[in-house]
Design a protein around this motif. Structure first.
Motif, short mmCIF file in Angstrom:
data_model
loop_
_atom_site.label_atom_id
_atom_site.label_comp_id
_atom_site.label_asym_id
_atom_site.label_seq_id
_atom_site.Cartn_x
_atom_site.Cartn_y
_atom_site.Cartn_z
N ARG A 15 0.88 -1.18 0.00
CA ARG A 15 0.00 0.00 0.00
C ARG A 15 0.91 1.22 0.00
N ILE A 16 0.76 2.06 -1.01
CA ILE A 16 1.58 3.25 -1.18
C ILE A 16 0.69 4.46 -0.93
N ALA A 17 1.03 5.27 0.06
CA ALA A 17 0.24 6.46 0.39
C ALA A 17 1.11 7.70 0.24
N LEU A 18 0.64 8.65 -0.55
CA LEU A 18 1.32 9.93 -0.72
C LEU A 18 0.94 10.81 0.46
N LEU A 55 15.29 12.63 -9.13
CA LEU A 55 16.01 11.74 -8.23
C LEU A 55 15.06 11.23 -7.15
N HIS A 56 15.41 10.10 -6.59
CA HIS A 56 14.56 9.49 -5.57
C HIS A 56 15.42 8.73 -4.58
N THR A 57 14.80 8.40 -3.46
CA THR A 57 15.48 7.59 -2.45
C THR A 57 14.45 6.75 -1.70
N PHE A 58 14.90 5.60 -1.23
CA PHE A 58 14.11 4.76 -0.34
C PHE A 58 14.78 4.82 1.03
N SER A 59 14.02 4.88 2.10
CA SER A 59 14.55 4.78 3.46
C SER A 59 13.95 3.52 4.08
N ILE A 60 14.82 2.55 4.33
CA ILE A 60 14.37 1.27 4.87
C ILE A 60 15.22 0.95 6.09
N ARG A 61 14.53 0.85 7.23
CA ARG A 61 15.20 0.52 8.50
C ARG A 61 16.37 1.47 8.78
N GLY A 62 16.15 2.74 8.54
CA GLY A 62 17.14 3.75 8.90
C GLY A 62 18.25 3.98 7.90
N ARG A 63 18.26 3.26 6.78
CA ARG A 63 19.28 3.46 5.76
C ARG A 63 18.63 3.96 4.48
N GLU A 91 5.17 -8.68 7.00
CA GLU A 91 3.85 -8.10 6.84
C GLU A 91 3.68 -6.96 7.84
N HIS A 92 3.09 -5.89 7.39
CA HIS A 92 2.81 -4.66 8.16
C HIS A 92 4.04 -3.78 8.35
N GLU A 93 5.19 -4.20 7.86
CA GLU A 93 6.39 -3.37 7.95
C GLU A 93 6.32 -2.28 6.88
N GLY A 94 6.83 -1.11 7.24
CA GLY A 94 6.77 0.00 6.31
C GLY A 94 8.14 0.59 6.01
N PHE A 95 8.19 1.34 4.91
CA PHE A 95 9.38 2.10 4.56
C PHE A 95 8.94 3.31 3.75
N VAL A 96 9.89 4.18 3.44
CA VAL A 96 9.57 5.47 2.82
C VAL A 96 10.25 5.59 1.47
N TYR A 97 9.54 6.19 0.54
CA TYR A 97 10.05 6.51 -0.80
C TYR A 97 9.85 8.00 -1.00
N VAL A 98 10.93 8.72 -1.32
CA VAL A 98 10.84 10.15 -1.60
C VAL A 98 11.27 10.38 -3.04
N CYS A 99 10.45 11.11 -3.75
CA CYS A 99 10.72 11.41 -5.15
C CYS A 99 10.76 12.92 -5.33
N ASP A 100 11.70 13.41 -6.10
CA ASP A 100 11.88 14.84 -6.41
C ASP A 100 12.28 15.59 -5.14
N PHE A 101 13.58 15.77 -4.97
CA PHE A 101 14.10 16.37 -3.75
C PHE A 101 13.75 17.85 -3.62
N ASN A 102 13.28 18.50 -4.68
CA ASN A 102 12.80 19.88 -4.56
C ASN A 102 11.36 19.91 -4.07
N TRP A 105 8.11 14.72 -2.58
CA TRP A 105 6.92 13.86 -2.55
C TRP A 105 7.26 12.64 -1.70
N ARG A 106 6.66 12.55 -0.53
CA ARG A 106 6.94 11.47 0.41
C ARG A 106 5.83 10.43 0.35
N HIS A 107 6.23 9.19 0.09
CA HIS A 107 5.29 8.07 0.01
C HIS A 107 5.61 7.10 1.14
N GLU A 108 4.60 6.73 1.88
CA GLU A 108 4.77 5.68 2.88
C GLU A 108 4.29 4.37 2.26
#
Length: 157
Positions: A15-18, A55-63, A91-102, A105-108
């Motif tokens: 499930r991706i939520a903006l 550009l984009h980045t994923f943050s998973i478990r603090g990295r 299951e139920h674990e989450g991480f973050v995806y950020v797109c466009d550093f200006n 856009w933060r997606h959980e």
């Protein structure tokens, strides 16, 4: 009756939520767990209706994981080659995806379910969602909300 020789594959329901928008904007997608972060970035861009120009980045478990470009932010690992299986997401674990550093856009992203499936059908695929995604180049949540409010005031006249 002969058994199917194809092995079952692990499929994640994500499930991706903006974040920051009301009404909410979210998508539910099914992806094979062997997908790389680079491939997941492409899936996210498609289900959000974007072209992947930033550009984009994923943050998973603090990295942080993302593309490294000379002279730009450096990340801990090249995401394009790292499969989701490397994280052993629960299951139920989450991480973050950020797109466009200006625009930031933060997606959980949350793993809703994991299944072994013999015949998963065409993957990846979007199976549910809610709300239109903002245009990619609008400049972030604040600018999008301003433009949306201006448009709705004009349309109500």
């Amino acid at each position: 009756m002969a058994s199917d020789p194809r092995p079952a594959i692990s499929v994640l329901q994500l499930r991706i939520a903006l974040r920051g928008l009301s009404p909410p904007v979210w998508r539910r997608v099914l992806v094979p767990e062997h997908l790389t972060l680079g491939q997941l970035h492409n899936v996210l861009q498609i289900v959000m209706g974007w072209a992947g120009e930033h550009l984009h980045t994923f943050s998973i478990r603090g990295r942080r994981y993302g593309e490294a470009h000379e002279g730009v932010l450096e990340f801990s690992t090249v995401a394009n080659e790292l499969p989701l299986t490397a994280f052993r997401l629960r299951e139920h674990e989450g991480f973050v995806y950020v797109c466009d550093f200006n625009a930031w856009w933060r997606h959980e992203i949350r793993v809703e379910r994991r299944r072994l499936q013999q015949h998963p059908g065409r993957l990846p695929r979007c199976v549910a969602g809610c709300g239109p995604c903002p245009p990619e180049g609008i400049g972030g949540i604040e600018r999008y909300l301003e433009a949306r409010d201006e448009r709705s005031e004009y349309e109500s006249l």
